[in-house]
Motif scaffolding. Structure first.
Motif, PDB file in Angstrom:
ATOM      1  N   ARG A  43      26.687   3.932  22.851  1.00  0.00           N
ATOM      2  CA  ARG A  43      25.456   3.400  22.251  1.00  0.00           C
ATOM      3  C   ARG A  43      25.682   2.066  21.535  1.00  0.00           C
ATOM      4  O   ARG A  43      24.860   1.149  21.635  1.00  0.00           O
ATOM      5  N   HIS A  44      26.785   1.932  20.814  1.00  0.00           N
ATOM      6  CA  HIS A  44      27.033   0.717  20.034  1.00  0.00           C
ATOM      7  C   HIS A  44      27.923  -0.279  20.770  1.00  0.00           C
ATOM      8  O   HIS A  44      28.306  -1.300  20.194  1.00  0.00           O
ATOM      9  N   HIS A  45      28.211   0.010  22.015  1.00  0.00           N
ATOM     10  CA  HIS A  45      29.081  -0.874  22.791  1.00  0.00           C
ATOM     11  C   HIS A  45      28.293  -2.086  23.279  1.00  0.00           C
ATOM     12  O   HIS A  45      27.082  -2.027  23.502  1.00  0.00           O
ATOM     13  N   ARG A  46      29.001  -3.192  23.456  1.00  0.00           N
ATOM     14  CA  ARG A  46      28.355  -4.427  23.912  1.00  0.00           C
ATOM     15  C   ARG A  46      27.685  -4.237  25.271  1.00  0.00           C
ATOM     16  O   ARG A  46      26.661  -4.866  25.556  1.00  0.00           O
ATOM     17  N   ALA A  47      28.247  -3.357  26.111  1.00  0.00           N
ATOM     18  CA  ALA A  47      27.647  -3.131  27.429  1.00  0.00           C
ATOM     19  C   ALA A  47      26.220  -2.610  27.312  1.00  0.00           C
ATOM     20  O   ALA A  47      25.351  -2.959  28.125  1.00  0.00           O
ATOM     21  N   ARG A  87      19.290  15.655  25.429  1.00  0.00           N
ATOM     22  CA  ARG A  87      19.656  15.571  24.014  1.00  0.00           C
ATOM     23  C   ARG A  87      18.803  14.504  23.342  1.00  0.00           C
ATOM     24  O   ARG A  87      18.706  13.364  23.824  1.00  0.00           O
ATOM     25  N   LEU A  88      18.174  14.857  22.241  1.00  0.00           N
ATOM     26  CA  LEU A  88      17.333  13.917  21.518  1.00  0.00           C
ATOM     27  C   LEU A  88      18.186  12.894  20.771  1.00  0.00           C
ATOM     28  O   LEU A  88      19.328  13.164  20.398  1.00  0.00           O
ATOM     29  N   ILE A  89      17.597  11.742  20.572  1.00  0.00           N
ATOM     30  CA  ILE A  89      18.250  10.703  19.789  1.00  0.00           C
ATOM     31  C   ILE A  89      17.177  10.035  18.938  1.00  0.00           C
ATOM     32  O   ILE A  89      16.049   9.825  19.398  1.00  0.00           O
ATOM     33  N   THR A  90      17.475   9.752  17.692  1.00  0.00           N
ATOM     34  CA  THR A  90      16.513   9.101  16.806  1.00  0.00           C
ATOM     35  C   THR A  90      16.333   7.653  17.236  1.00  0.00           C
ATOM     36  O   THR A  90      17.305   6.903  17.369  1.00  0.00           O
ATOM     37  N   VAL A  91      15.089   7.263  17.472  1.00  0.00           N
ATOM     38  CA  VAL A  91      14.809   5.893  17.898  1.00  0.00           C
ATOM     39  C   VAL A  91      14.708   5.008  16.670  1.00  0.00           C
ATOM     40  O   VAL A  91      13.806   5.159  15.847  1.00  0.00           O
ATOM     41  N   GLU A  92      15.664   4.092  16.547  1.00  0.00           N
ATOM     42  CA  GLU A  92      15.686   3.200  15.405  1.00  0.00           C
ATOM     43  C   GLU A  92      15.948   1.752  15.787  1.00  0.00           C
ATOM     44  O   GLU A  92      15.898   0.867  14.923  1.00  0.00           O
ATOM     45  N   ASP A  93      16.199   1.494  17.051  1.00  0.00           N
ATOM     46  CA  ASP A  93      16.413   0.131  17.530  1.00  0.00           C
ATOM     47  C   ASP A  93      16.231   0.121  19.038  1.00  0.00           C
ATOM     48  O   ASP A  93      15.919   1.144  19.647  1.00  0.00           O
ATOM     49  N   ASP A  94      16.393  -1.052  19.649  1.00  0.00           N
ATOM     50  CA  ASP A  94      16.188  -1.156  21.092  1.00  0.00           C
ATOM     51  C   ASP A  94      17.166  -0.293  21.879  1.00  0.00           C
ATOM     52  O   ASP A  94      16.797   0.315  22.897  1.00  0.00           O
ATOM     53  N   ALA A  95      18.405  -0.228  21.436  1.00  0.00           N
ATOM     54  CA  ALA A  95      19.412   0.549  22.168  1.00  0.00           C
ATOM     55  C   ALA A  95      19.064   2.034  22.172  1.00  0.00           C
ATOM     56  O   ALA A  95      19.116   2.694  23.221  1.00  0.00           O
ATOM     57  N   SER A  96      18.699   2.570  21.018  1.00  0.00           N
ATOM     58  CA  SER A  96      18.366   3.994  20.953  1.00  0.00           C
ATOM     59  C   SER A  96      17.080   4.295  21.718  1.00  0.00           C
ATOM     60  O   SER A  96      16.948   5.350  22.347  1.00  0.00           O
ATOM     61  N   TYR A  97      16.116   3.360  21.696  1.00  0.00           N
ATOM     62  CA  TYR A  97      14.906   3.568  22.494  1.00  0.00           C
ATOM     63  C   TYR A  97      15.242   3.585  23.985  1.00  0.00           C
ATOM     64  O   TYR A  97      14.743   4.429  24.741  1.00  0.00           O
ATOM     65  N   VAL A 111       8.733  -4.499  30.901  1.00  0.00           N
ATOM     66  CA  VAL A 111       9.725  -3.675  30.213  1.00  0.00           C
ATOM     67  C   VAL A 111       9.792  -4.074  28.741  1.00  0.00           C
ATOM     68  O   VAL A 111       9.859  -3.221  27.848  1.00  0.00           O
ATOM     69  N   ALA A 112       9.758  -5.371  28.479  1.00  0.00           N
ATOM     70  CA  ALA A 112       9.768  -5.843  27.085  1.00  0.00           C
ATOM     71  C   ALA A 112       8.579  -5.267  26.321  1.00  0.00           C
ATOM     72  O   ALA A 112       8.701  -4.907  25.143  1.00  0.00           O
ATOM     73  N   ALA A 113       7.435  -5.145  26.994  1.00  0.00           N
ATOM     74  CA  ALA A 113       6.230  -4.621  26.340  1.00  0.00           C
ATOM     75  C   ALA A 113       6.396  -3.151  25.986  1.00  0.00           C
ATOM     76  O   ALA A 113       5.991  -2.706  24.899  1.00  0.00           O
ATOM     77  N   ILE A 114       6.986  -2.373  26.884  1.00  0.00           N
ATOM     78  CA  ILE A 114       7.155  -0.945  26.603  1.00  0.00           C
ATOM     79  C   ILE A 114       8.186  -0.741  25.492  1.00  0.00           C
ATOM     80  O   ILE A 114       8.089   0.197  24.698  1.00  0.00           O
ATOM     81  N   PHE A 115       9.176  -1.635  25.404  1.00  0.00           N
ATOM     82  CA  PHE A 115      10.123  -1.597  24.293  1.00  0.00           C
ATOM     83  C   PHE A 115       9.405  -1.910  22.987  1.00  0.00           C
ATOM     84  O   PHE A 115       9.641  -1.250  21.969  1.00  0.00           O
ATOM     85  N   ALA A 116       8.550  -2.917  23.006  1.00  0.00           N
ATOM     86  CA  ALA A 116       7.837  -3.309  21.790  1.00  0.00           C
ATOM     87  C   ALA A 116       6.951  -2.176  21.286  1.00  0.00           C
ATOM     88  O   ALA A 116       6.834  -1.959  20.074  1.00  0.00           O
ATOM     89  N   ASP A 117       6.349  -1.429  22.207  1.00  0.00           N
ATOM     90  CA  ASP A 117       5.477  -0.314  21.831  1.00  0.00           C
ATOM     91  C   ASP A 117       6.251   0.947  21.469  1.00  0.00           C
ATOM     92  O   ASP A 117       5.673   1.892  20.918  1.00  0.00           O
ATOM     93  N   ARG A 118       7.550   0.982  21.836  1.00  0.00           N
ATOM     94  CA  ARG A 118       8.358   2.201  21.656  1.00  0.00           C
ATOM     95  C   ARG A 118       7.655   3.402  22.302  1.00  0.00           C
ATOM     96  O   ARG A 118       7.592   4.497  21.732  1.00  0.00           O
ATOM     97  N   TYR A 119       7.144   3.171  23.492  1.00  0.00           N
ATOM     98  CA  TYR A 119       6.382   4.209  24.180  1.00  0.00           C
ATOM     99  C   TYR A 119       7.260   5.403  24.521  1.00  0.00           C
ATOM    100  O   TYR A 119       8.258   5.284  25.225  1.00  0.00           O
ATOM    101  N   LEU A 120       6.878   6.569  24.014  1.00  0.00           N
ATOM    102  CA  LEU A 120       7.505   7.845  24.368  1.00  0.00           C
ATOM    103  C   LEU A 120       6.395   8.868  24.539  1.00  0.00           C
ATOM    104  O   LEU A 120       5.467   8.927  23.722  1.00  0.00           O
TER     105      LEU A 120
END
Length: 223
Positions: free
Chosen positions: A40-44, A103-113, A58-67
């Motif tokens: 998750r925290h890797h540069r890749a 497995r759930l993950i807390t969405v707190e940034d672009d990577a986690s989303y 895709v940028a729009a769906i990230f901005a909305d954090r659509y789930l």
């Protein structure tokens, strides 16, 4: 600095441990999440996020954090035959899969989303892309994902799958490589699956989705 180094070392340990477990037993699905959580925290992962967000939808769906909410499979099963929702419900029922397997993950940034949305839509991608859930099918889908998203987990699982075949089933390598090649080619030419709000349009025919995405699977799921 030392705390960051410790976290990275721990992440690397989880990736290695999870990857080894998967090579030994590909059915250990929780190890998949150990690998991805470690990346998750890797540069890749950061580069993958940059890559997918180059597409405006895709940028729009990230901005909305659509789930989406957990699907009501009984309701989806009542949708018209051939619709995405109906086929998805049938697919999960016949495969014995749980829509909330991941497995759930807390969405707190672009990577986690990014990780959460990929997990949430895994079986939708399977259905739309038409790859089976056997080992060749899973690796074909991972190649598709890699072409579409540069998701690090996909690269790790592809490497592990081929390595496992070398030692356990060398006679299967040809079929695996063929599925991987098919998946990558299809992923490179299709419109971005990650941009789609599938769950807002369960009633749309699967064939319409595929036409919209400029996608025609070479093999596809038949319920």
């Amino acid at each position: 600095m030392s705390s960051i180094r410790r976290r990275l070392d721990w992440d690397l340990l989880n990736v290695i441990r999870g990857a080894i477990t998967l090579v030994l037993d590909p059915q250990q699905t929780q190890s998949v999440y150990d690998v991805e959580d470690g990346l998750r925290h890797h540069r890749a992962t950061a580069l993958a996020v940059e890559f997918v967000k180059q597409h405006s939808e895709v940028a729009a769906i990230f901005a909305d954090r659509y789930l989406a909410k957990s699907p009501d499979l009984a309701a989806l099963a009542q949708l018209p035959a051939g619709s995405l929702g109906n086929l998805y419900a049938v697919y999960l029922d016949e495969s014995g899969f749980d829509a909330n397997f991941y497995r759930l993950i807390t969405v707190e940034d672009d990577a986690s989303y990014f990780l959460m949305r990929m997990r949430q839509t895994h079986d939708i991608w399977h259905l739309v892309a038409g790859f089976g859930t056997d080992v060749p099918g899973e690796l074909g889908l991972k190649a598709f994902e890699l072409a579409q998203t540069r998701r690090p987990l996909s690269a790790v699982l592809l490497s592990g799958g081929v390595l496992s075949a070398v030692f356990k089933a060398p006679e299967s390598i040809g079929a695996l490589l063929e599925q991987i090649a098919i998946g990558y080619r299809l992923g490179a030419t299709a419109e971005p699956f990650l941009a789609q709000r599938w769950e807002d349009h369960w009633d749309r025919p699967l064939d319409d989705w595929r036409r919209q995405l400029n996608f025609q699977p070479m093999t596809h799921y038949q319920p």
